[in-house]
Design a protein around this motif. Sequence first.
Motif, PDB file in Angstrom:
ATOM      1  N   THR A   1      28.495  10.856 -10.712  1.00  0.00           N
ATOM      2  CA  THR A   1      27.473  10.130 -11.467  1.00  0.00           C
ATOM      3  C   THR A   1      27.746   8.632 -11.502  1.00  0.00           C
ATOM      4  O   THR A   1      26.846   7.811 -11.276  1.00  0.00           O
ATOM      5  N   TRP A   2      28.987   8.229 -11.775  1.00  0.00           N
ATOM      6  CA  TRP A   2      29.285   6.803 -11.901  1.00  0.00           C
ATOM      7  C   TRP A   2      29.071   6.073 -10.580  1.00  0.00           C
ATOM      8  O   TRP A   2      28.490   4.975 -10.566  1.00  0.00           O
ATOM      9  N   GLU A   3      29.526   6.633  -9.491  1.00  0.00           N
ATOM     10  CA  GLU A   3      29.324   6.000  -8.187  1.00  0.00           C
ATOM     11  C   GLU A   3      27.834   5.873  -7.883  1.00  0.00           C
ATOM     12  O   GLU A   3      27.384   4.863  -7.322  1.00  0.00           O
ATOM     13  N   LEU A   4      27.065   6.876  -8.272  1.00  0.00           N
ATOM     14  CA  LEU A   4      25.620   6.833  -8.057  1.00  0.00           C
ATOM     15  C   LEU A   4      24.978   5.729  -8.888  1.00  0.00           C
ATOM     16  O   LEU A   4      24.134   4.963  -8.389  1.00  0.00           O
ATOM     17  N   LEU A   5      25.385   5.608 -10.124  1.00  0.00           N
ATOM     18  CA  LEU A   5      24.829   4.567 -10.986  1.00  0.00           C
ATOM     19  C   LEU A   5      25.187   3.180 -10.483  1.00  0.00           C
ATOM     20  O   LEU A   5      24.365   2.247 -10.532  1.00  0.00           O
ATOM     21  N   ARG A   6      26.398   3.002  -9.990  1.00  0.00           N
ATOM     22  CA  ARG A   6      26.781   1.699  -9.438  1.00  0.00           C
ATOM     23  C   ARG A   6      25.943   1.351  -8.215  1.00  0.00           C
ATOM     24  O   ARG A   6      25.605   0.176  -8.007  1.00  0.00           O
TER      25      ARG A   6
ATOM     26  N   LEU B   1       8.369   1.075 -13.987  1.00  0.00           N
ATOM     27  CA  LEU B   1       8.702  -0.272 -14.462  1.00  0.00           C
ATOM     28  C   LEU B   1       8.028  -1.346 -13.612  1.00  0.00           C
ATOM     29  O   LEU B   1       7.660  -2.409 -14.130  1.00  0.00           O
ATOM     30  N   ASP B   2       7.874  -1.068 -12.316  1.00  0.00           N
ATOM     31  CA  ASP B   2       7.189  -2.027 -11.449  1.00  0.00           C
ATOM     32  C   ASP B   2       5.738  -2.239 -11.874  1.00  0.00           C
ATOM     33  O   ASP B   2       5.169  -3.308 -11.659  1.00  0.00           O
ATOM     34  N   GLY B   3       5.141  -1.208 -12.466  1.00  0.00           N
ATOM     35  CA  GLY B   3       3.732  -1.305 -12.867  1.00  0.00           C
ATOM     36  C   GLY B   3       3.507  -1.875 -14.247  1.00  0.00           C
ATOM     37  O   GLY B   3       2.351  -2.069 -14.644  1.00  0.00           O
ATOM     38  N   LEU B   4       4.566  -2.160 -15.001  1.00  0.00           N
ATOM     39  CA  LEU B   4       4.412  -2.709 -16.342  1.00  0.00           C
ATOM     40  C   LEU B   4       4.161  -4.209 -16.293  1.00  0.00           C
ATOM     41  O   LEU B   4       4.706  -4.919 -15.448  1.00  0.00           O
ATOM     42  N   ASP B   5       3.352  -4.707 -17.224  1.00  0.00           N
ATOM     43  CA  ASP B   5       3.062  -6.135 -17.292  1.00  0.00           C
ATOM     44  C   ASP B   5       4.027  -6.838 -18.253  1.00  0.00           C
ATOM     45  O   ASP B   5       3.619  -7.631 -19.114  1.00  0.00           O
ATOM     46  N   LEU B   6       5.304  -6.512 -18.131  1.00  0.00           N
ATOM     47  CA  LEU B   6       6.348  -7.177 -18.910  1.00  0.00           C
ATOM     48  C   LEU B   6       7.646  -7.108 -18.111  1.00  0.00           C
ATOM     49  O   LEU B   6       7.718  -6.461 -17.065  1.00  0.00           O
ATOM     50  N   GLU B   7       8.665  -7.784 -18.611  1.00  0.00           N
ATOM     51  CA  GLU B   7       9.959  -7.795 -17.944  1.00  0.00           C
ATOM     52  C   GLU B   7      10.734  -6.550 -18.381  1.00  0.00           C
ATOM     53  O   GLU B   7      11.045  -6.381 -19.558  1.00  0.00           O
ATOM     54  N   ALA B   8      11.042  -5.655 -17.440  1.00  0.00           N
ATOM     55  CA  ALA B   8      11.672  -4.375 -17.774  1.00  0.00           C
ATOM     56  C   ALA B   8      12.989  -4.216 -17.029  1.00  0.00           C
ATOM     57  O   ALA B   8      13.157  -4.692 -15.900  1.00  0.00           O
ATOM     58  N   SER B   9      13.921  -3.548 -17.675  1.00  0.00           N
ATOM     59  CA  SER B   9      15.222  -3.269 -17.064  1.00  0.00           C
ATOM     60  C   SER B   9      15.677  -1.876 -17.501  1.00  0.00           C
ATOM     61  O   SER B   9      15.078  -1.248 -18.378  1.00  0.00           O
ATOM     62  N   VAL B  10      16.767  -1.419 -16.877  1.00  0.00           N
ATOM     63  CA  VAL B  10      17.326  -0.103 -17.175  1.00  0.00           C
ATOM     64  C   VAL B  10      18.814  -0.265 -17.453  1.00  0.00           C
ATOM     65  O   VAL B  10      19.503  -1.023 -16.764  1.00  0.00           O
ATOM     66  N   LEU B  11      19.305   0.442 -18.458  1.00  0.00           N
ATOM     67  CA  LEU B  11      20.736   0.472 -18.742  1.00  0.00           C
ATOM     68  C   LEU B  11      21.189   1.926 -18.752  1.00  0.00           C
ATOM     69  O   LEU B  11      20.821   2.697 -19.640  1.00  0.00           O
ATOM     70  N   TYR B  12      21.982   2.295 -17.752  1.00  0.00           N
ATOM     71  CA  TYR B  12      22.552   3.640 -17.678  1.00  0.00           C
ATOM     72  C   TYR B  12      23.918   3.644 -18.357  1.00  0.00           C
ATOM     73  O   TYR B  12      24.732   2.734 -18.154  1.00  0.00           O
ATOM     74  N   VAL B  13      24.176   4.686 -19.138  1.00  0.00           N
ATOM     75  CA  VAL B  13      25.475   4.859 -19.791  1.00  0.00           C
ATOM     76  C   VAL B  13      26.104   6.135 -19.249  1.00  0.00           C
ATOM     77  O   VAL B  13      25.562   7.228 -19.421  1.00  0.00           O
ATOM     78  N   ASP B  14      27.238   5.973 -18.562  1.00  0.00           N
ATOM     79  CA  ASP B  14      27.968   7.138 -18.046  1.00  0.00           C
ATOM     80  C   ASP B  14      28.949   7.606 -19.109  1.00  0.00           C
ATOM     81  O   ASP B  14      29.925   6.922 -19.418  1.00  0.00           O
TER      82      ASP B  14
END
Length: 320
Positions: free
Chosen positions: A51-56, A31-44
Amino acid sequence: MPRTELLTVVIAAHNEEAALPLLHPRLMKVLDGLDLEASVLYVDDGSRDGTWELLRSFADADPRVGVLRLARNFGKEAALTAGLDQVDADAAVVLDADGQDPPELIPELVARWREGWEVVYGTRMSRDGESWLKRFTAAAFYRVMDRLSDTAVPRDTGDFRLMSRPVLEALRQLRERQRFMKGLFAWVGFRQLAFPYAREPRLAGGSKFNYWRLWNLALEGITSFSTVPLRLATYVGVLTALLAFVWGLWIVVRTLAWGDPVQGWPTMMTVILFLGGLQLVALGIIGEYLGRLYLEAKQRPLYLVAEMRLPAQANPLPHV
Protein backbone atom coordinates in the motif's frame (compact mmCIF):
# COMPACT_ATOMS: atom_id res chain seq x y z
CA MET A 1 -9.01 38.34 -7.50
CA PRO A 2 -11.21 36.17 -5.26
CA ARG A 3 -9.43 33.30 -3.54
CA THR A 4 -10.03 29.82 -4.94
CA GLU A 5 -11.88 27.43 -2.66
CA LEU A 6 -9.76 24.54 -1.40
CA LEU A 7 -10.97 20.99 -0.86
CA THR A 8 -8.99 18.02 0.50
CA VAL A 9 -10.12 14.40 0.34
CA VAL A 10 -8.78 12.34 3.26
CA ILE A 11 -8.48 8.56 2.82
CA ALA A 12 -7.17 6.20 5.52
CA ALA A 13 -5.84 2.92 4.10
CA HIS A 14 -4.67 -0.30 5.72
CA ASN A 15 -3.56 -3.13 3.42
CA GLU A 16 -5.58 -1.83 0.47
CA GLU A 17 -3.16 -2.44 -2.40
CA ALA A 18 -5.89 -4.30 -4.32
CA ALA A 19 -8.58 -1.61 -4.08
CA LEU A 20 -6.56 1.62 -4.38
CA PRO A 21 -5.53 1.22 -8.06
CA LEU A 22 -9.24 1.01 -8.89
CA LEU A 23 -10.34 3.86 -6.64
CA HIS A 24 -7.61 6.41 -7.36
CA PRO A 25 -8.35 7.00 -11.11
CA ARG A 26 -12.05 7.43 -10.36
CA LEU A 27 -11.28 9.92 -7.60
CA MET A 28 -8.87 12.01 -9.67
CA LYS A 29 -11.37 12.13 -12.53
CA VAL A 30 -13.95 13.54 -10.12
CA LEU A 31 -11.52 16.13 -8.76
CA ASP A 32 -10.61 17.19 -12.29
CA GLY A 33 -14.27 18.09 -12.87
CA LEU A 34 -14.65 20.26 -9.77
CA ASP A 35 -14.64 24.05 -10.09
CA LEU A 36 -12.32 24.47 -7.11
CA GLU A 37 -8.79 23.58 -6.05
CA ALA A 38 -8.86 19.94 -4.88
CA SER A 39 -6.24 17.61 -3.44
CA VAL A 40 -6.02 14.16 -1.85
CA LEU A 41 -4.29 13.09 1.35
CA TYR A 42 -3.77 9.35 1.80
CA VAL A 43 -2.94 8.04 5.28
CA ASP A 44 -1.21 4.65 5.42
CA ASP A 45 -2.16 3.11 8.74
CA GLY A 46 0.79 0.74 9.13
CA SER A 47 0.07 -1.42 6.08
CA ARG A 48 2.10 -4.61 5.63
CA ASP A 49 1.49 -5.09 1.92
CA GLY A 50 2.42 -2.78 -0.97
CA THR A 51 0.00 0.00 0.00
CA TRP A 52 2.68 2.54 0.94
CA GLU A 53 4.70 2.04 -2.24
CA LEU A 54 1.49 2.41 -4.23
CA LEU A 55 0.56 5.64 -2.47
CA ARG A 56 4.02 7.08 -3.06
CA SER A 57 3.67 6.35 -6.76
CA PHE A 58 0.39 8.29 -6.76
CA ALA A 59 2.13 11.26 -5.11
CA ASP A 60 5.07 11.09 -7.53
CA ALA A 61 2.70 11.20 -10.50
CA ASP A 62 0.48 14.07 -9.30
CA PRO A 63 1.46 16.97 -6.97
CA ARG A 64 -2.16 17.20 -5.80
CA VAL A 65 -1.70 13.88 -3.97
CA GLY A 66 -0.22 13.90 -0.48
CA VAL A 67 0.80 10.86 1.56
CA LEU A 68 1.25 10.27 5.27
CA ARG A 69 2.58 7.05 6.79
CA LEU A 70 2.01 6.26 10.45
CA ALA A 71 4.75 4.56 12.44
CA ARG A 72 2.52 1.51 12.98
CA ASN A 73 -1.10 0.45 12.80
CA PHE A 74 -2.90 2.81 15.18
CA GLY A 75 -6.41 1.97 13.94
CA LYS A 76 -8.75 3.70 11.53
CA GLU A 77 -9.97 6.30 14.04
CA ALA A 78 -6.42 7.50 14.75
CA ALA A 79 -5.53 7.40 11.05
CA LEU A 80 -8.50 9.61 10.18
CA THR A 81 -7.48 11.98 12.97
CA ALA A 82 -3.94 12.15 11.59
CA GLY A 83 -5.22 13.02 8.14
CA LEU A 84 -7.75 15.60 9.30
CA ASP A 85 -5.11 17.24 11.51
CA GLN A 86 -3.08 18.02 8.38
CA VAL A 87 -5.93 19.43 6.30
CA ASP A 88 -5.44 23.12 5.55
CA ALA A 89 -8.42 23.77 3.29
CA ASP A 90 -11.90 25.26 3.28
CA ALA A 91 -13.47 21.81 3.49
CA ALA A 92 -12.50 18.15 3.72
CA VAL A 93 -14.18 14.98 2.51
CA VAL A 94 -13.59 11.69 4.33
CA LEU A 95 -13.66 8.73 1.95
CA ASP A 96 -13.10 5.01 2.57
CA ALA A 97 -10.24 3.34 0.71
CA ASP A 98 -12.31 0.31 -0.31
CA GLY A 99 -14.46 2.24 -2.81
CA GLN A 100 -17.77 1.45 -1.13
CA ASP A 101 -18.49 5.18 -0.88
CA PRO A 102 -18.59 6.40 -4.51
CA PRO A 103 -16.25 9.34 -5.11
CA GLU A 104 -18.62 10.44 -7.89
CA LEU A 105 -20.89 11.82 -5.14
CA ILE A 106 -18.33 14.42 -4.01
CA PRO A 107 -19.69 17.16 -6.34
CA GLU A 108 -23.11 16.77 -4.73
CA LEU A 109 -21.58 17.10 -1.26
CA VAL A 110 -19.79 20.25 -2.40
CA ALA A 111 -23.07 21.65 -3.75
CA ARG A 112 -24.78 21.13 -0.37
CA TRP A 113 -21.80 22.74 1.37
CA ARG A 114 -22.11 25.82 -0.83
CA GLU A 115 -25.76 26.05 0.18
CA GLY A 116 -24.56 26.78 3.71
CA TRP A 117 -24.34 23.35 5.36
CA GLU A 118 -21.16 22.85 7.37
CA VAL A 119 -21.37 19.05 7.58
CA VAL A 120 -22.90 16.90 4.85
CA TYR A 121 -22.86 13.24 5.92
CA GLY A 122 -23.77 10.24 3.82
CA THR A 123 -26.62 8.09 5.11
CA ARG A 124 -26.64 4.58 3.68
CA MET A 125 -29.90 3.61 2.06
CA SER A 126 -28.53 0.21 1.06
CA ARG A 127 -25.38 -1.80 1.83
CA ASP A 128 -24.61 -3.95 -1.21
CA GLY A 129 -22.00 -6.64 -0.82
CA GLU A 130 -22.50 -7.09 2.94
CA SER A 131 -23.98 -10.10 4.68
CA TRP A 132 -27.39 -9.93 6.36
CA LEU A 133 -25.72 -10.43 9.74
CA LYS A 134 -23.45 -7.42 9.28
CA ARG A 135 -26.37 -5.29 8.08
CA PHE A 136 -28.47 -6.41 11.05
CA THR A 137 -25.75 -5.82 13.66
CA ALA A 138 -24.89 -2.42 12.18
CA ALA A 139 -28.54 -1.32 12.25
CA ALA A 140 -28.90 -2.59 15.82
CA PHE A 141 -25.77 -0.74 16.96
CA TYR A 142 -26.91 2.63 15.60
CA ARG A 143 -30.30 2.22 17.25
CA VAL A 144 -28.77 1.23 20.58
CA MET A 145 -26.45 4.26 20.39
CA ASP A 146 -29.46 6.46 19.66
CA ARG A 147 -31.14 5.27 22.85
CA LEU A 148 -28.11 5.34 25.13
CA SER A 149 -26.22 8.47 24.10
CA ASP A 150 -27.10 12.09 24.75
CA THR A 151 -25.26 12.92 21.53
CA ALA A 152 -27.48 12.18 18.53
CA VAL A 153 -25.32 9.95 16.30
CA PRO A 154 -27.03 9.70 12.87
CA ARG A 155 -28.29 6.23 12.05
CA ASP A 156 -26.79 4.16 9.23
CA THR A 157 -24.04 6.73 8.75
CA GLY A 158 -20.34 5.98 8.34
CA ASP A 159 -17.34 8.24 7.93
CA PHE A 160 -18.23 9.40 4.40
CA ARG A 161 -18.94 13.12 4.75
CA LEU A 162 -17.86 16.67 3.92
CA MET A 163 -16.85 19.02 6.73
CA SER A 164 -16.16 22.74 6.54
CA ARG A 165 -13.11 24.46 7.99
CA PRO A 166 -14.80 25.53 11.29
CA VAL A 167 -15.79 21.90 11.90
CA LEU A 168 -12.24 20.71 11.25
CA GLU A 169 -10.88 23.28 13.70
CA ALA A 170 -13.40 22.11 16.31
CA LEU A 171 -12.39 18.47 15.81
CA ARG A 172 -8.73 19.34 16.37
CA GLN A 173 -9.62 20.41 19.91
CA LEU A 174 -10.89 16.91 20.78
CA ARG A 175 -7.78 14.92 21.73
CA GLU A 176 -9.27 12.00 23.64
CA ARG A 177 -7.34 8.74 23.17
CA GLN A 178 -10.27 6.35 22.86
CA ARG A 179 -11.81 7.77 19.70
CA PHE A 180 -15.15 7.04 18.10
CA MET A 181 -15.07 9.37 15.11
CA LYS A 182 -18.74 9.02 14.14
CA GLY A 183 -19.66 10.25 17.61
CA LEU A 184 -17.11 13.07 17.54
CA PHE A 185 -18.40 14.22 14.15
CA ALA A 186 -21.87 14.48 15.67
CA TRP A 187 -20.74 15.96 19.01
CA VAL A 188 -19.19 19.11 17.52
CA GLY A 189 -22.56 20.13 16.13
CA PHE A 190 -22.76 22.90 13.48
CA ARG A 191 -25.30 22.80 10.66
CA GLN A 192 -25.49 19.20 9.50
CA LEU A 193 -27.38 17.66 6.60
CA ALA A 194 -28.02 14.01 5.77
CA PHE A 195 -27.22 12.94 2.22
CA PRO A 196 -28.83 9.58 1.30
CA TYR A 197 -26.90 7.29 -1.03
CA ALA A 198 -26.51 3.63 -1.97
CA ARG A 199 -23.32 2.05 -0.68
CA GLU A 200 -21.52 -0.10 -3.21
CA PRO A 201 -19.62 -3.38 -2.74
CA ARG A 202 -15.87 -3.30 -2.14
CA LEU A 203 -13.81 -2.74 -5.27
CA ALA A 204 -11.38 -5.51 -4.32
CA GLY A 205 -9.98 -7.36 -1.33
CA GLY A 206 -11.72 -8.10 1.94
CA SER A 207 -12.93 -6.02 4.85
CA LYS A 208 -10.37 -5.32 7.57
CA PHE A 209 -13.16 -5.13 10.17
CA ASN A 210 -14.14 -8.58 11.37
CA TYR A 211 -16.92 -9.04 13.90
CA TRP A 212 -14.50 -8.90 16.83
CA ARG A 213 -13.13 -5.51 15.74
CA LEU A 214 -16.66 -4.26 15.07
CA TRP A 215 -17.68 -5.38 18.57
CA ASN A 216 -14.74 -3.47 20.09
CA LEU A 217 -15.65 -0.41 18.02
CA ALA A 218 -19.20 -0.63 19.33
CA LEU A 219 -17.87 -0.74 22.90
CA GLU A 220 -15.75 2.33 22.15
CA GLY A 221 -18.79 4.18 20.88
CA ILE A 222 -21.06 3.28 23.78
CA THR A 223 -18.52 3.91 26.55
CA SER A 224 -17.28 7.13 24.93
CA PHE A 225 -20.71 8.74 24.64
CA SER A 226 -22.86 7.16 27.33
CA THR A 227 -22.74 6.31 31.04
CA VAL A 228 -25.99 4.36 30.83
CA PRO A 229 -24.24 0.97 31.29
CA LEU A 230 -22.85 2.16 34.63
CA ARG A 231 -26.27 3.41 35.68
CA LEU A 232 -27.87 0.18 34.53
CA ALA A 233 -25.38 -1.83 36.60
CA THR A 234 -26.37 0.26 39.62
CA TYR A 235 -30.08 -0.31 39.05
CA VAL A 236 -29.61 -4.03 38.52
CA GLY A 237 -27.50 -4.24 41.68
CA VAL A 238 -30.11 -2.41 43.78
CA LEU A 239 -32.95 -4.52 42.38
CA THR A 240 -31.02 -7.75 42.98
CA ALA A 241 -30.19 -6.70 46.53
CA LEU A 242 -33.88 -6.01 47.23
CA LEU A 243 -34.92 -9.36 45.80
CA ALA A 244 -32.19 -11.12 47.80
CA PHE A 245 -33.35 -9.38 50.99
CA VAL A 246 -36.97 -10.37 50.40
CA TRP A 247 -35.94 -13.93 49.55
CA GLY A 248 -33.74 -14.17 52.67
CA LEU A 249 -36.56 -12.84 54.86
CA TRP A 250 -38.90 -15.45 53.39
CA ILE A 251 -36.39 -18.24 54.13
CA VAL A 252 -36.08 -17.10 57.77
CA VAL A 253 -39.86 -16.92 58.23
CA ARG A 254 -40.40 -20.31 56.57
CA THR A 255 -37.70 -21.96 58.68
CA LEU A 256 -39.09 -20.56 61.95
CA ALA A 257 -42.65 -21.54 61.07
CA TRP A 258 -42.24 -24.95 59.41
CA GLY A 259 -38.62 -25.92 59.82
CA ASP A 260 -36.28 -26.81 56.96
CA PRO A 261 -36.33 -30.54 56.21
CA VAL A 262 -34.70 -29.98 52.77
CA GLN A 263 -30.95 -29.40 52.60
CA GLY A 264 -31.37 -26.54 50.08
CA TRP A 265 -28.24 -27.27 48.03
CA PRO A 266 -29.76 -26.48 44.57
CA THR A 267 -31.33 -23.26 45.83
CA MET A 268 -28.13 -22.13 47.53
CA MET A 269 -25.97 -22.81 44.45
CA THR A 270 -28.45 -21.08 42.16
CA VAL A 271 -28.48 -17.95 44.30
CA ILE A 272 -24.69 -17.90 44.68
CA LEU A 273 -24.05 -18.34 40.96
CA PHE A 274 -26.70 -15.78 40.03
CA LEU A 275 -25.39 -13.10 42.39
CA GLY A 276 -21.78 -13.89 41.50
CA GLY A 277 -22.55 -13.57 37.80
CA LEU A 278 -24.22 -10.18 38.32
CA GLN A 279 -21.23 -8.97 40.32
CA LEU A 280 -18.80 -10.02 37.60
CA VAL A 281 -20.88 -8.28 34.92
CA ALA A 282 -20.98 -5.09 36.99
CA LEU A 283 -17.23 -5.27 37.60
CA GLY A 284 -16.66 -5.77 33.88
CA ILE A 285 -18.67 -2.66 33.02
CA ILE A 286 -16.80 -0.63 35.62
CA GLY A 287 -13.53 -2.05 34.30
CA GLU A 288 -14.32 -0.85 30.76
CA TYR A 289 -14.69 2.73 31.96
CA LEU A 290 -11.74 2.48 34.34
CA GLY A 291 -9.52 1.19 31.53
CA ARG A 292 -10.42 4.21 29.41
CA LEU A 293 -9.56 6.56 32.26
CA TYR A 294 -6.21 4.77 32.58
CA LEU A 295 -5.42 5.26 28.89
CA GLU A 296 -6.46 8.91 28.98
CA ALA A 297 -4.32 9.55 32.07
CA LYS A 298 -1.13 8.38 30.31
CA GLN A 299 -1.49 11.19 27.73
CA ARG A 300 0.30 9.33 24.96
CA PRO A 301 0.16 10.80 21.42
CA LEU A 302 -2.82 9.75 19.33
CA TYR A 303 -0.47 8.65 16.54
CA LEU A 304 3.14 8.89 15.37
CA VAL A 305 4.07 9.94 11.84
CA ALA A 306 6.94 8.11 10.12
CA GLU A 307 6.86 9.97 6.79
CA MET A 308 4.73 12.72 5.27
CA ARG A 309 4.43 14.60 2.00
CA LEU A 310 1.53 17.06 1.87
CA PRO A 311 -0.28 17.85 -1.39
CA ALA A 312 0.54 21.05 -3.25
CA GLN A 313 -1.97 23.89 -2.99
CA ALA A 314 -2.40 26.85 -5.30
CA ASN A 315 -2.99 29.37 -2.49
CA PRO A 316 -2.61 27.72 0.92
CA LEU A 317 -4.32 29.14 4.00
CA PRO A 318 -2.41 29.99 7.16
CA HIS A 319 -2.32 26.98 9.47
CA VAL A 320 -4.34 27.25 12.67
